[in-house]
Write an enzyme that holds these catalytic residues in place. Sequence first.
Site, PDB file in Angstrom:
ATOM      1  CG  PHE A 581     -23.749  22.198  50.435  1.00  0.00           C
ATOM      2  CD1 PHE A 581     -23.642  20.816  50.455  1.00  0.00           C
ATOM      3  CD2 PHE A 581     -22.865  22.907  49.640  1.00  0.00           C
ATOM      4  CE1 PHE A 581     -22.682  20.161  49.710  1.00  0.00           C
ATOM      5  CE2 PHE A 581     -21.891  22.268  48.892  1.00  0.00           C
ATOM      6  CZ  PHE A 581     -21.791  20.883  48.919  1.00  0.00           C
ATOM      7  CG  HIS A 582     -26.154  26.518  53.417  1.00  0.00           C
ATOM      8  ND1 HIS A 582     -25.031  27.316  53.481  1.00  0.00           N
ATOM      9  CD2 HIS A 582     -25.807  25.352  53.996  1.00  0.00           C
ATOM     10  CE1 HIS A 582     -24.056  26.667  54.076  1.00  0.00           C
ATOM     11  NE2 HIS A 582     -24.500  25.460  54.395  1.00  0.00           N
ATOM     12  CD  GLN A 583     -31.135  23.600  49.855  1.00  0.00           C
ATOM     13  OE1 GLN A 583     -31.633  23.008  50.814  1.00  0.00           O
ATOM     14  NE2 GLN A 583     -29.973  23.215  49.325  1.00  0.00           N
TER      15      GLN A 583
END
Length: 646
Positions: A581-583
């Site tokens: 969900f977090h890049q």
Amino acid sequence: MAVSKREVRVFEAVAAALLGDGPPGVEDLRIAERFPSLFERLPDRKLARDLRRFLTLLRNPAACGFLFANPVPFRGLPPLLAERALRRMAAHRVGRVRAGYQAVRRLAGYLAATTDDGTPSPLWAEMGYPEPGPPPRMPPTLRPIEFTAAWRWDTDVVVVGSGAGGGVAAAVLAQAGLDVVVLEKGRHLAERDFTHHEGQAHRDLYQDGTLGATDDLGVALLAGSCVGGGTTVNYCTSFATPAAVREEWDRVAGFQDVFTGDDFEVATKTVEDRIHVTTAESTPSRRDRIMQAGLEAIGLGAEVIPRDVEDCPQDDQCGSCLMGCRRRAKNGTAVTWLVDAAQAGARIAAGASVDRVLIEGGRAVGVEATLAGRPLTVRARAVVLACGALNTPGVLQRSGVRRKAVGANLFLHPVTAVWGRFSEPVRPWAGVAQARYADTSADLDGQGYGYRLETAPIHPALPGALLGWDGAGAFRKRLSQLPYLAPLGILLRDRDPGRALVRGDGRPYWRYRLSPRDQAHLRAGVHRGAEVLAAAGAEEIFASTAVPLSWNGDSGEPLPAFLERVDAAGYGPNRTTYVSFHQMGTARMGADRKRAVVDAENRVHGVSGLYVMDASCFPTSSGINPMVTIEAIAHRGASILAALLA
């Protein structure tokens, strides 16, 4: 690229083996009818070619002998042998076979659990999932400019992206009196457009319709792609950057008092005030209460999650805010910073895909974009890229900025989950998205790397596409248990990165493998998650392995023995399911231009007038939900740029 009728028939046969006869069966779910259009939406042409090749191999007797030890085309297998073939491919020793299986399995499950037209899936009744009501009829807060012809604009600053980075940068720059143009690749949808049907929400609000993944399908990639970006679809979780991370970032970047400085602190406080970060509106869902009870039962505790909300009802619909907040309670950039920017005169264009930055004589002078199939050129004194860590390096590389550091240091915060089945309904789709967390294992190595425990709302698409499979009957039974399932997410602070790349046609792709030490931390999280769910009273616990493994409290099997079986299944790609969900990190900030892409003022090394203000700036992974950190970086960077241009 389109699939042939033969390939569709093979896919339908695999889907029938995965889902069983029903009802509803593959015909009721219109699998064959809908697969071609879903295939055309696949973001990566190589992935599409690989999928077609895999479907072709399933028609070849010799290939089938290798794939599942039975030299018979898949469509010729009776149901029991078809299921056996799928099990063999799911656990195959060759990674490409596992990836091919996962591609077909995920797409079939996704089609079964979602619809394209806003009607309920026939599978929802079996899953106990309610149909969402109609959206409200409130007027939108923004009215992006619509284009009908080719355009050229001149402006002070063009901002590419409208999420946590771009939205904040646009507001700061416009409020400083500068002429600002914001170009957003995604669509503009407001409260009246949020149907809360997953198929539509994924198509309209997420990058690649949530079909994107790393190049080996080992990590599914979820990122917002709409006006507001990730702030429109995230879980409202609003952590400030931990002091230890800020100190590490200055050290890694070779900075003095950039992340630990007063201006970053001021930017963080300003951001928190504007989006109304509070812990007063974090009523725990049933999922949160289960996690907290289990933690307390083993002598640990849970903390309250701060959220960027205002007058949030905190009721059952809150679990659907990942498909857009209908109540306008979530303070994403589309209802805060972009409104500020528009009121200060900024022009906002939705559906504008930036092809490249125009660089003349070592200076950025604008961008070339495509909007509704027509060219759009924006000439500017400065260009701010805020396309997110998945896309910013691609824009840079297509623009001729091809240094080794561009695209390096891709961090993903891989998430896997342990699931508990309870005797009382959990309704995991309902309630505040995230209200509690535990960080007692956030530092397993003495250097700040480990995992956090969080929960998240679960709607039909995720279990349909990503839960392990071990026979159609068992899979359908698991789906029918959805109202009683509680997921416990293990969010890894990954230490070892991957890389963002571009293919010959300019399309981005992402290469990432979990390192042995990151796998070890995730393993510890899976063990702790199972322990927490058992302490909370789960009747059954299962992990997110490709081949399902479960523990039943009445079986007499000790929990450690079950976890040994999970460990034996492995934590490598397509053995355990991971979602990102977090890049972060693909255009990292740093003083050394050989190791970093942007400097302490967010300016791209070696290119005047070109700036990056998004999660790609992170020197390492943050270990927390990154929205507030991104907004603080953008606020600080845009304030410096505004002073320079004013």
